[in-house]
Design a protein around this motif. Structure first.
Motif, mmCIF file in Angstrom:
data_model
loop_
_atom_site.group_PDB
_atom_site.id
_atom_site.type_symbol
_atom_site.label_atom_id
_atom_site.label_comp_id
_atom_site.label_asym_id
_atom_site.label_seq_id
_atom_site.Cartn_x
_atom_site.Cartn_y
_atom_site.Cartn_z
ATOM 1 N N PRO A 30 0.813 -1.235 0.000
ATOM 2 C CA PRO A 30 0.000 0.000 0.000
ATOM 3 C C PRO A 30 0.839 1.273 0.000
ATOM 4 C CG PRO A 30 0.049 -0.958 2.182
ATOM 5 C CD PRO A 30 0.734 -1.937 1.296
ATOM 6 N N GLY A 31 2.138 1.136 0.275
ATOM 7 C CA GLY A 31 3.007 2.320 0.282
ATOM 8 C C GLY A 31 3.717 2.559 -1.028
ATOM 9 N N PHE A 32 3.429 1.733 -2.064
ATOM 10 C CA PHE A 32 4.003 1.904 -3.407
ATOM 11 C C PHE A 32 5.533 1.892 -3.374
ATOM 12 C CE2 PHE A 32 -0.112 4.196 -3.461
ATOM 13 C CZ PHE A 32 -0.794 3.357 -4.313
ATOM 14 N N VAL A 33 6.090 0.900 -2.718
ATOM 15 C CA VAL A 33 7.541 0.781 -2.595
ATOM 16 C C VAL A 33 8.039 -0.225 -3.626
ATOM 17 C CG1 VAL A 33 9.450 0.164 -1.079
ATOM 18 C CG2 VAL A 33 7.437 1.298 -0.138
ATOM 19 N N GLY A 34 8.892 0.211 -4.526
ATOM 20 C CA GLY A 34 9.535 -0.685 -5.478
ATOM 21 C C GLY A 34 8.816 -0.814 -6.805
ATOM 22 N N ASP A 35 9.641 -0.937 -7.872
ATOM 23 C CA ASP A 35 9.135 -1.138 -9.237
ATOM 24 C C ASP A 35 10.099 -2.091 -9.924
ATOM 25 O OD1 ASP A 35 8.131 -1.013 -11.789
ATOM 26 O OD2 ASP A 35 8.753 1.050 -12.175
ATOM 27 N N GLY A 36 9.894 -3.381 -9.651
ATOM 28 C CA GLY A 36 10.860 -4.393 -10.084
ATOM 29 C C GLY A 36 11.050 -4.470 -11.574
ATOM 30 N N ASN A 37 10.012 -4.255 -12.381
ATOM 31 C CA ASN A 37 10.146 -4.383 -13.838
ATOM 32 C C ASN A 37 10.320 -3.045 -14.547
ATOM 33 O OD1 ASN A 37 7.618 -3.309 -13.656
ATOM 34 N ND2 ASN A 37 6.527 -5.102 -14.483
ATOM 35 N N SER A 52 8.905 10.088 -4.760
ATOM 36 C CA SER A 52 9.076 10.189 -3.315
ATOM 37 C C SER A 52 8.374 11.447 -2.806
ATOM 38 C CB SER A 52 10.564 10.236 -2.961
ATOM 39 O OG SER A 52 10.731 10.418 -1.575
ATOM 40 N N VAL A 53 7.559 11.298 -1.780
ATOM 41 C CA VAL A 53 6.836 12.448 -1.239
ATOM 42 C C VAL A 53 7.305 12.812 0.168
ATOM 43 C CG1 VAL A 53 4.780 12.128 -2.637
ATOM 44 C CG2 VAL A 53 4.974 10.910 -0.489
ATOM 45 N N ALA A 54 7.964 11.913 0.843
ATOM 46 C CA ALA A 54 8.535 12.139 2.165
ATOM 47 C C ALA A 54 9.462 10.976 2.442
ATOM 48 C CB ALA A 54 7.447 12.238 3.241
ATOM 49 N N ALA A 55 10.240 11.088 3.513
ATOM 50 C CA ALA A 55 11.178 10.022 3.848
ATOM 51 C C ALA A 55 10.429 8.702 4.013
ATOM 52 C CB ALA A 55 11.929 10.375 5.134
ATOM 53 N N GLY A 56 10.718 7.752 3.102
ATOM 54 C CA GLY A 56 10.081 6.442 3.195
ATOM 55 C C GLY A 56 8.673 6.381 2.656
ATOM 56 N N HIS A 57 8.172 7.465 2.092
ATOM 57 C CA HIS A 57 6.819 7.501 1.558
ATOM 58 C C HIS A 57 6.874 7.797 0.059
ATOM 59 C CE1 HIS A 57 4.460 7.580 5.391
ATOM 60 N NE2 HIS A 57 5.644 7.929 5.848
ATOM 61 N N PHE A 58 6.093 7.013 -0.705
ATOM 62 C CA PHE A 58 6.091 7.157 -2.147
ATOM 63 C C PHE A 58 4.660 7.347 -2.649
ATOM 64 C CE2 PHE A 58 9.822 4.783 -0.982
ATOM 65 C CZ PHE A 58 10.817 5.353 -1.740
ATOM 66 N N ALA A 59 4.571 7.956 -3.809
ATOM 67 C CA ALA A 59 3.270 8.155 -4.453
ATOM 68 C C ALA A 59 3.290 7.504 -5.825
ATOM 69 C CB ALA A 59 2.955 9.641 -4.583
ATOM 70 N N GLN A 60 2.153 6.911 -6.190
ATOM 71 C CA GLN A 60 1.977 6.381 -7.534
ATOM 72 C C GLN A 60 1.306 7.446 -8.391
ATOM 73 O OE1 GLN A 60 2.551 2.958 -9.082
ATOM 74 N NE2 GLN A 60 2.434 4.543 -10.667
ATOM 75 N N ARG A 61 1.913 7.714 -9.552
ATOM 76 C CA ARG A 61 1.359 8.705 -10.475
ATOM 77 C C ARG A 61 0.728 8.005 -11.672
ATOM 78 N NH1 ARG A 61 3.265 10.334 -15.105
ATOM 79 N NH2 ARG A 61 5.360 9.516 -14.656
ATOM 80 N N LEU A 62 -0.468 8.476 -12.057
ATOM 81 C CA LEU A 62 -1.117 8.073 -13.310
ATOM 82 C C LEU A 62 -1.395 9.336 -14.101
ATOM 83 C CD1 LEU A 62 -2.166 5.796 -11.133
ATOM 84 C CD2 LEU A 62 -3.757 5.229 -12.965
ATOM 85 N N SER A 63 -0.906 9.399 -15.335
ATOM 86 C CA SER A 63 -1.137 10.560 -16.203
ATOM 87 C C SER A 63 -1.812 10.098 -17.481
ATOM 88 C CB SER A 63 0.184 11.253 -16.542
ATOM 89 O OG SER A 63 0.803 11.764 -15.382
ATOM 90 N N CYS A 64 -2.947 10.684 -17.785
ATOM 91 C CA CYS A 64 -3.673 10.380 -19.017
ATOM 92 C C CYS A 64 -3.674 11.631 -19.896
ATOM 93 C CB CYS A 64 -5.099 9.937 -18.701
ATOM 94 S SG CYS A 64 -6.066 9.512 -20.169
ATOM 95 N N THR A 65 -3.054 11.539 -21.078
ATOM 96 C CA THR A 65 -2.969 12.694 -21.975
ATOM 97 C C THR A 65 -3.941 12.602 -23.145
ATOM 98 O OG1 THR A 65 -1.129 11.592 -23.097
ATOM 99 C CG2 THR A 65 -0.575 13.199 -21.369
#
Length: 884
Positions: A29-36, A63-76
């Motif tokens: 739930p914290g969006f940590v890691g993107d293996g591929n 990264s939004v804070a120490a140890g906290h990540f955000a997932q971004r979705l952009s639709c153009t």
């Protein structure tokens, strides 16, 4: 004790409590890691909901804070489907368990996004569905829900949007939480008799199961041994007691089965045997009646024939769950109308107890009964409301009665204590409540005697009723089932009804033979009560001309309407049907809506059957021609009655010239979350329409938020309820203001019928016996302060990113001291820390319509109204900016 030692001990004590928080049901739930390296966090997936070439979507982790990540979705680029972040088969929920979803979010160029939990097996909601409006600054969302059914392998937790834009989400959590306390459950005070007001000494505690309010009288001195008792008079010929409904098959029937039922559920123990007993007699021998237990705990009844003398009847059953609803009294139906119309059935000594046989009747030692109140006022000034409670005592005794009133935000308002000596039986205790003005109130009445204590709480409203409640910008989808409900809602400035009774298959059962008898009654009923009616052609076909496949189901619901959703085989007949309806009602109906929820549901031209948006336009043109032929001055409302952000649907309609075949455009909207995104959606729709020859006014023919601070303790599948009535009222006011500012002329709340003790919040404005919801008061205030035909002169006062403001022309009935009232501003903030000073010569009103008696107010989630003397919109806007 040393304070540091004390704090250490406190931390140790709280540690185990914190550890008891239930596990997060989401994976990563914290969006940590993107293996591929695809931009999506591990264990998360993307779903477009359409061919991938219909969308251009990119992803990224930030990264939004120490140890906290955000997932971004952009639709153009967006043509269809959705930009969705999800986890499938991960979340496990159990039926009737409670959960809470939390997340942080922000967005750019994005009006609305959604979070939900679905069962992909049949695409059923699991209880979580909420919209939210992203802004550039981070915000938090919290949503509680009860799982509709148990689901694990086919769940899909999803966050999505259906336009271009960018969304960031962070700090996700989905956890099981303890269930909220149950409401509408009658307290078990340890007395042998589990029923309230079993002697029917005063009105309260019981109501007619098939009517919208109490429906019975107290027969004073006519009960057992000279006590009071209940009297139920059968009134099959009184239209006030009839039940009416316009969908699916029109209903217009006299009062039937007028049995009494406790208001609230009786707590019982599974496995125990219970006996319900009551004394009854009738003014005419042989009156049919029954005694029984209903509800989720057990069910069963015994049929009776009541004599003219008091006789005790009983019913015994074994409990299978923990709640029950006693039902006692007459069961008159249409079959015995000639024999028993006007018959009175009397009831006394009702008792529910553990055991296989009844024991001697025993009333509870001390009870207090109170009824909800409505007080209408024409000006926003303090009001003294006459309020009365009935205290029922089993014996003479001194007592202290405490009245306590709280307000819209549950804040204490006023209280008063009375000392008195109670007599045996009912004791009326009046209170002239000095309330500060328009508002929602709860009055708690507590009674204390030397041997017992008791209390009750009731709802009340002081409503700022518009000067002309019969003409407003607000309505309801379906007329309420009872006339009294329509008369009540009209006081709130809700004066329109959207009628469904003109179904083609019903009014023209065979080609060329029209019958309007049943429809006449449905349409004329609200008209006779001083309301206005919008008539709809609900479906595009009748059975005799449907092009539906022969094998498509014809029976049961929705099978009996699905075939009517298909294109008719005879298009000139469709035009003739519309013309015949308009011709018949042109002397009383001016507005006509063409079909309900086309393409995107199965009501009309379902997409699943291969229909496209263009198919709707061709039928709209036919109906428009028929309507205008019968009455050139009538208004035709076209459109898919879809959500405001379903842009591809409306683009197809506009491109095909659909605006030339309608005078207004229909929308539907069930936001489920904060409403601010609708402003951008309406602006975009207006731009699309303008590019194709000009805009049309919008009619929001279905819209609603649902909430109930006292929900019945039963399972509900629909609608989803917001966290509180306060939130419902606040979001509703903001949503309506934004809609009215964005080109919407009329707003119809979607209501549905409900039964006593099975309320699902969908009556919107009130509960049983007219007990008001908070939204009732705020709706009345909005209708009063914005006037009959709200005219927006500025949809965005540009007060700052977090501050919203819309400006309307002031209705004529508003007054200022020394200067004319020219404009009404509605202002609120999506963040904290804003202070608004009331400009000179102006007046401020809170969300309930009460005049604000201070020089400034904190600007937050709850809207305020400011009545201004500035002659121009630009001057009013500048005045507000200078006072913020």
């Amino acid at each position: 004790m040393n304070r540091w030692l004390w704090l250490s001990l406190l931390v140790l004590a709280l540690g185990p409590l914190a550890a008891q928080e239930s596990p997060n049901l989401l994976t990563n739930p914290g969006f940590v890691g993107d293996g591929n390296g695809d931009g999506l966090a591990d264990n998360w997936e993307y779903q477009p909901g359409a061919a991938r070439e219909k969308l251009d979507v990119s992803f990224g982790l930030e990264s939004v804070a120490a140890g906290h990540f955000a997932q971004r979705l952009s639709c153009t680029r967006y043509e269809s489907g959705h930009a969705m972040l999800c986890q499938t088969g991960v979340v496990k929920v159990e039926a009737d368990h409670w959960y809470e979803c939390r997340l942080r979010y922000r967005g750019e160029k994005l009006s609305t996004a959604y979070v939900g939990l679905h069962d992909t097996n049949g695409w059923k909601q699991l209880g979580l569905w909420q919209s939210f409006s992203p802004r550039q600054s981070w915000r938090d969302l919290k949503a509680k829900f009860r799982a509709d059914h148990t689901c694990s392998q086919t769940t899909r937790f999803q966050i999505w949007f259906t336009t271009t834009g960018t969304l960031w989400v962070s700090d996700l959590a989905l956890r099981e939480i303890p269930p909220p306390p149950r409401s509408n459950v009658i307290p078990d005070i340890g007395h042998r008799n589990l029923l309230p007001n079993g002697g029917f000494e005063a009105l309260g505690g019981w109501g007619l199961a098939n009517f919208w309010t109490y429906g019975w009288d107290v027969a004073r001195g006519q009960g057992l041994e000279g006590s009071n008792c209940a009297a139920i008079t059968w009134r099959p010929d009184d239209p006030q007691y009839g039940t009416y409904f316009d969908y699916f098959d029109p209903v217009a029937k006299p009062q039937e089965q007028p049995r009494l039922q406790t208001i609230g559920f009786v707590p019982i123990k599974p496995g125990e045997t219970y006996t319900l007993s009551v004394y009854m007699k009738a003014s005419k021998a042989g009156a049919p009646a029954s005694i029984g237990l209903n509800g989720p705990g057990l069910w069963g009844e015994k049929k009776l024939s009541v004599t003219t003398d008091w006789q005790r009847y009983s019913f015994t059953a074994r409990a299978s769950a923990d709640l029950a609803v006693p039902q006692i009294g007459p069961t008159f139906t249409a079959e015995n109308r000639a024999d028993f119309a006007g018959t009175v059935v009397y009831l006394d000594g009702a008792q529910l107890e553990v055991g296989a046989a009844p024991t001697d009747f025993a009333a509870r030692p001390l009870e207090v009964l109170a009824r909800p109140f409505w007080h209408s006022c024409g000006t926003p000034v303090p009001a003294k409301v006459a309020f009365s409670a009935d205290v029922v005592s089993a014996a003479p005794t001194p007592a202290t009665v405490l009245f306590q009133a709280s307000g819209f935000s549950d804040e204490p308002v006023v209280e008063e204590t009375k000392q008195l000596t109670l007599k045996t039986g009912a004791n009326a205790v009046p209170w002239e409540a000095p309330l500060p003005g328009p508002g929602f109130y709860r009055v708690k009445v507590s009674v204390k005697s030397p041997g017992a204590t008791t209390e009750t709480s009731v709802r009340g409203a002081v409503c700022l009723t518009p000067p002309n409640p019969a003409n407003s910008a607000f309505g309801i989808n379906h007329a309420y089932a009872h006339n009294g409900q329509l008369e009540l809602v009209k006081q709130l400035g809700v004066s329109w009804v959207r009628d469904w009774s003109l179904k083609w298959d019903h009014v023209e059962p065979e080609q060329g033979r029209f019958t309007f008898d049943a429809v006449d009654f449905q349409i004329n009923r609200p008209l006779k009560l001083g309301m206005n009616v919008l008539c709809m052609f609900p479906f595009p076909s009748a059975e005799w001309c449907s092009t539906a496949p022969a094998e498509l189901k014809k029976t049961g619901y929705p099978g009996n309407r699905i075939r009517q959703a298909y294109v008719p085989s005879d298009l000139p007949a469709l035009e003739a049907y519309a013309a015949a309806c308009v011709e018949r009602y042109q002397d009383r109906i001016r507005y006509w809506e063409v079909f309900n929820e086309s393409i995107f549901t199965n009501y009309s031209l379902p997409k699943s059957a291969g229909y496209k948006p263009e198919d709707y336009v061709s039928l709209l043109q036919r109906v428009y021609a028929g309507c205008k032929r019968a009455d050139p001055t009538c208004h035709v409302i076209g459109g898919y009655s879809a959500m405001p952000d379903m842009f591809p649907l409306y683009q197809a309609m506009f491109d095909q010239g659909g605006l030339r075949s309608c005078d207004e455009v229909s929308l539907h909207w069930y936001p489920g979350g904060a409403p601010e995104g609708v402003a951008a959606d309406l602006q975009r729709l207006n731009g699309m329409a303008q590019a194709q020859g000009g805009t049309r006014p919008y009619w929001m023919t279905e819209f609603a938020y649902y909430a109930d601070d006292d929900p019945d303790p039963i399972k509900r599948n629909w609608p989803n309820l917001l966290e509180s009535e306060w939130l419902q009222a606040v979001w509703n006011t903001r949503a309506c203001v934004l809609m009215l500012a964005g080109g919407v002329e009329k707003i119809f709340y979607h209501i549905w019928t409900t039964r006593l003790n099975y309320d699902i919040g969908s009556t919107i404005f009130f509960e049983y016996a007219g007990a008001p919801h908070k939204i009732a008061v705020t709706q009345a205030a909005m209708a009063y302060l914005l006037g009959e035909r709200p005219k927006c002169v500025s949809s965005d006062l540009k007060l700052g990113e977090d501050v919203r403001g819309c400006l309307f022309e002031a209705p004529r009935h508003l007054r200022l001291t020394g200067r004319p009232a020219r404009h009404v501003a509605v202002v609120w903030a999506e963040g904290d820390g804003h202070q608004m000073h009331v400009p000179d010569w102006s007046r401020a009103y809170d969300i309930c319509g009460a005049e604000w008696g201070y020089k400034s107010f904190e600007l937050g989630e709850t809207p305020f109204y400011l009545v201004l003397p500035d002659a121009t919109p630009e001057g009013a806007a500048q005045t507000l900016r200078s006072h913020l």
